[in-house]
Design a protein around this motif. Structure first.
Motif, mmCIF file in Angstrom:
data_model
loop_
_atom_site.group_PDB
_atom_site.id
_atom_site.type_symbol
_atom_site.label_atom_id
_atom_site.label_comp_id
_atom_site.label_asym_id
_atom_site.label_seq_id
_atom_site.Cartn_x
_atom_site.Cartn_y
_atom_site.Cartn_z
ATOM 1 N N VAL A 56 0.902 -1.283 -0.083
ATOM 2 C CA VAL A 56 0.088 0.122 0.215
ATOM 3 C C VAL A 56 0.809 1.323 0.133
ATOM 4 C CG1 VAL A 56 -2.020 -1.142 0.880
ATOM 5 C CG2 VAL A 56 -0.290 -0.088 2.444
ATOM 6 N N GLY A 57 2.085 1.208 -0.208
ATOM 7 C CA GLY A 57 3.011 2.197 -0.642
ATOM 8 C C GLY A 57 4.090 2.392 0.286
ATOM 9 N N GLY A 58 4.157 1.594 1.360
ATOM 10 C CA GLY A 58 5.466 1.408 2.366
ATOM 11 C C GLY A 58 5.157 2.487 3.625
ATOM 12 N N LYS A 59 6.311 2.476 4.359
ATOM 13 C CA LYS A 59 6.143 3.179 5.547
ATOM 14 C C LYS A 59 6.021 4.835 5.414
ATOM 15 C CE LYS A 59 10.142 1.286 7.081
ATOM 16 N NZ LYS A 59 11.260 0.859 7.663
ATOM 17 N N GLY A 60 6.360 5.259 4.346
ATOM 18 C CA GLY A 60 6.392 6.721 4.073
ATOM 19 C C GLY A 60 4.786 6.926 4.552
ATOM 20 N N LEU A 61 3.810 6.117 4.338
ATOM 21 C CA LEU A 61 2.397 6.399 4.547
ATOM 22 C C LEU A 61 2.153 7.225 5.936
ATOM 23 C CD1 LEU A 61 0.247 3.515 2.805
ATOM 24 C CD2 LEU A 61 0.494 5.818 2.169
ATOM 25 N N PHE A 62 3.008 6.417 6.901
ATOM 26 C CA PHE A 62 2.714 7.068 8.078
ATOM 27 C C PHE A 62 3.116 8.492 8.367
ATOM 28 C CE2 PHE A 62 3.425 2.389 9.202
ATOM 29 C CZ PHE A 62 2.143 2.043 9.734
ATOM 30 N N ILE A 63 3.798 9.093 7.586
ATOM 31 C CA ILE A 63 4.362 10.488 7.816
ATOM 32 C C ILE A 63 3.979 11.286 6.921
ATOM 33 C CG2 ILE A 63 6.275 9.459 9.028
ATOM 34 C CD1 ILE A 63 7.981 10.550 6.665
ATOM 35 N N LYS A 64 3.436 11.132 5.552
ATOM 36 C CA LYS A 64 3.048 12.098 4.665
ATOM 37 C C LYS A 64 2.062 13.036 5.266
ATOM 38 C CE LYS A 64 3.335 13.895 0.713
ATOM 39 N NZ LYS A 64 4.359 14.685 0.450
ATOM 40 N N GLY A 240 16.080 1.268 -3.089
ATOM 41 C CA GLY A 240 15.255 0.247 -3.305
ATOM 42 C C GLY A 240 13.764 0.762 -3.612
ATOM 43 N N SER A 241 12.917 -0.343 -3.331
ATOM 44 C CA SER A 241 11.504 0.088 -3.368
ATOM 45 C C SER A 241 10.715 -0.355 -2.192
ATOM 46 C CB SER A 241 10.811 -0.757 -4.697
ATOM 47 O OG SER A 241 10.916 -2.020 -4.304
ATOM 48 N N CYS A 242 9.465 -0.172 -2.096
ATOM 49 C CA CYS A 242 8.838 -0.826 -1.025
ATOM 50 C C CYS A 242 8.825 -2.224 -0.830
ATOM 51 C CB CYS A 242 7.139 -0.512 -1.147
ATOM 52 S SG CYS A 242 6.994 1.083 -1.356
ATOM 53 N N GLN A 243 9.210 -2.965 -1.858
ATOM 54 C CA GLN A 243 9.637 -4.560 -1.866
ATOM 55 C C GLN A 243 10.896 -4.941 -1.605
ATOM 56 O OE1 GLN A 243 6.818 -6.024 -2.185
ATOM 57 N NE2 GLN A 243 5.148 -4.859 -2.936
ATOM 58 N N SER A 244 11.695 -3.898 -1.280
ATOM 59 C CA SER A 244 13.167 -4.198 -1.029
ATOM 60 C C SER A 244 13.451 -4.486 0.490
ATOM 61 C CB SER A 244 14.210 -3.274 -1.649
ATOM 62 O OG SER A 244 13.637 -3.084 -2.885
ATOM 63 N N PRO A 245 13.887 -5.785 0.787
ATOM 64 C CA PRO A 245 14.136 -5.929 2.299
ATOM 65 C C PRO A 245 15.919 -5.320 2.323
ATOM 66 C CG PRO A 245 13.591 -7.979 1.172
ATOM 67 C CD PRO A 245 13.746 -6.881 0.074
ATOM 68 N N GLU A 303 15.097 -5.722 -10.274
ATOM 69 C CA GLU A 303 13.908 -6.904 -10.331
ATOM 70 C C GLU A 303 12.907 -6.498 -9.221
ATOM 71 O OE1 GLU A 303 15.734 -10.617 -9.663
ATOM 72 O OE2 GLU A 303 16.772 -10.882 -11.445
ATOM 73 N N GLN A 304 13.373 -5.815 -8.006
ATOM 74 C CA GLN A 304 12.257 -5.589 -7.045
ATOM 75 C C GLN A 304 11.404 -4.344 -7.329
ATOM 76 O OE1 GLN A 304 14.839 -5.650 -3.638
ATOM 77 N NE2 GLN A 304 14.638 -7.868 -3.172
ATOM 78 N N ARG A 305 12.394 -3.522 -7.960
ATOM 79 C CA ARG A 305 11.857 -2.056 -8.460
ATOM 80 C C ARG A 305 10.842 -2.438 -9.417
ATOM 81 N NH1 ARG A 305 16.861 0.177 -7.205
ATOM 82 N NH2 ARG A 305 17.531 -0.262 -9.504
ATOM 83 N N ALA A 306 11.084 -3.358 -10.331
ATOM 84 C CA ALA A 306 10.232 -3.709 -11.392
ATOM 85 C C ALA A 306 9.040 -4.257 -11.159
ATOM 86 C CB ALA A 306 10.826 -4.467 -12.566
ATOM 87 N N GLY A 312 1.955 -1.191 -8.721
ATOM 88 C CA GLY A 312 1.667 0.054 -8.505
ATOM 89 C C GLY A 312 1.820 0.529 -7.079
ATOM 90 N N THR A 313 2.897 -0.121 -6.356
ATOM 91 C CA THR A 313 3.242 0.228 -5.068
ATOM 92 C C THR A 313 4.632 1.110 -4.910
ATOM 93 O OG1 THR A 313 4.325 -1.595 -4.794
ATOM 94 C CG2 THR A 313 2.019 -1.743 -4.297
ATOM 95 N N ASN A 314 5.066 1.557 -5.836
ATOM 96 C CA ASN A 314 6.374 2.341 -5.701
ATOM 97 C C ASN A 314 6.056 3.574 -5.554
ATOM 98 O OD1 ASN A 314 8.940 2.676 -5.405
ATOM 99 N ND2 ASN A 314 9.503 2.371 -7.471
#
Length: 314
Positions: A56-64, A240-245, A303-306, A312-314
């Motif tokens: 749903v967009g990563g941890k940045g959703l908590f601060i925007k 990295g993307s939201c999907q990158s550990p 690959e994770q960014r792609a 649609g989560t990046n």
């Protein structure tokens, strides 16, 4: 009291309110003549609890939404867990202070098992973090990692209801809320390197707000800032993307910093690790990132960014 209060935007979870109240108390000590008030609000990250954070967009959703409140002058500063702050701040925003770091380790919490090694084959482990999932699966690929969302109280309740055999949370949050006795095992950095900024409370404000920069700046801890700057430079360089550990942890040793980093796949099958040390925080962050990218992390992250962009989560 001065005429205009210093307004702190904060999420309304117990942990976020604890952090905001802690900062408010420190500010009142440093500036007895300033009226410090909280402006609680609910963010998108708090509202969407039925899907993994990465979807749903990563941890940045908590601060925007806190940042928007500052931009619109409904608040002066925002208090964040630095692990939730994206590596790149929006234009016009600055980190005025970083407080002394609390325990940065991950905590293993279970009612029946002493640590992750004692879990039975196929045990259910709850975590909301791809970083934790990656490092745990690298050691125990047999475990079933199940998404775990909600505030700390909710997560502990789900464990108590036996929806999970164990859960993994940040030790700092548990300690701050008085749940240290629920920690079964502190996970060593060799097995679970923390999120960038984990354990550090940060204060954000507008870059041109000299008053807020000055007032909040009185709480800045030089060691925390240097360590966090190294970790954030590392994460920013990796892109990295939201999907990158991605995990990173720096500690001061005399005048130098020692920075450790991990980049991996979600299933833990691929891990790139490294350590560098030096004096300049940004320089060593970039150096470690470049070393891992050259070792093959560049292909993995691409690959994770792609995948993230496709979803649609990046």
């Amino acid at each position: 009291m001065t005429d205009s209060p210093l307004r702190i935007a904060t999420r309304q979870s117990r942990l976020a309110l604890w952090q905001a109240e802690h900062v408010a108390a420190r500010l009142r000590e440093a500036h007895p003549n300033v009226n410090v008030v909280l402006v609680p609000m609910t963010t998108q990250g708090d509202r969407v609890l039925d899907r993994p954070l990465a979807q749903v967009g990563g941890k940045g959703l908590f601060i925007k939404e806190l940042e928007i409140a500052i931009e619109e002058n409904r608040a002066d500063i925002a208090v964040h867990s630095m692990k939730d702050v994206p590596s790149e701040l929006p234009p016009g925003m600055s980190l005025a202070a970083m407080l002394p770091r609390a325990d940065a380790r991950d905590a293993f919490v279970s009612r029946r098992f002493s640590n992750y090694r004692s879990l039975p084959q196929g045990a259910r482990v709850g975590t909301s973090s791809l970083r934790r999932q990656c490092q745990l699966k690298a050691i125990r690929p047999d475990l079933e990692v199940i998404p775990l969302r909600g505030n700390v109280d909710t997560r502990l309740r789900k464990l108590d209801e036996e929806q999970y055999d164990a859960i993994i949370l940040a030790a700092a949050g548990l300690i701050r809320l008085g749940f240290a006795d629920r920690i079964t095992h502190y996970i060593d950095f060799d097995h679970s390197l923390p999120a960038v900024g984990q354990g550090i409370v940060g204060i954000e404000c507008r870059s041109n707000d000299e008053r807020s920069l000055r007032l909040a700046g009185a709480l800045d801890d030089a060691v925390s800032r240097r360590c966090c700057e190294a970790e954030r430079a590392f994460a920013l360089r990796l892109q990295g993307s939201c999907q990158s550990p991605i995990a990173g942890y720096a500690e001061a040793r005399g005048a130098e910093l020692v920075l450790r980093g991990v980049v991996g796949s979600e299933d833990g099958g691929t891990l790139y690790r490294g350590t560098v040390q030096g004096v300049d925080p940004v320089e060593i962050g970039i150096q470690l990132a470049d070393r891992l990218l050259s070792a093959g992390a560049d292909v993995l992250l691409a690959e994770q960014r792609a995948r993230s962009a496709q979803a649609g989560t990046n």
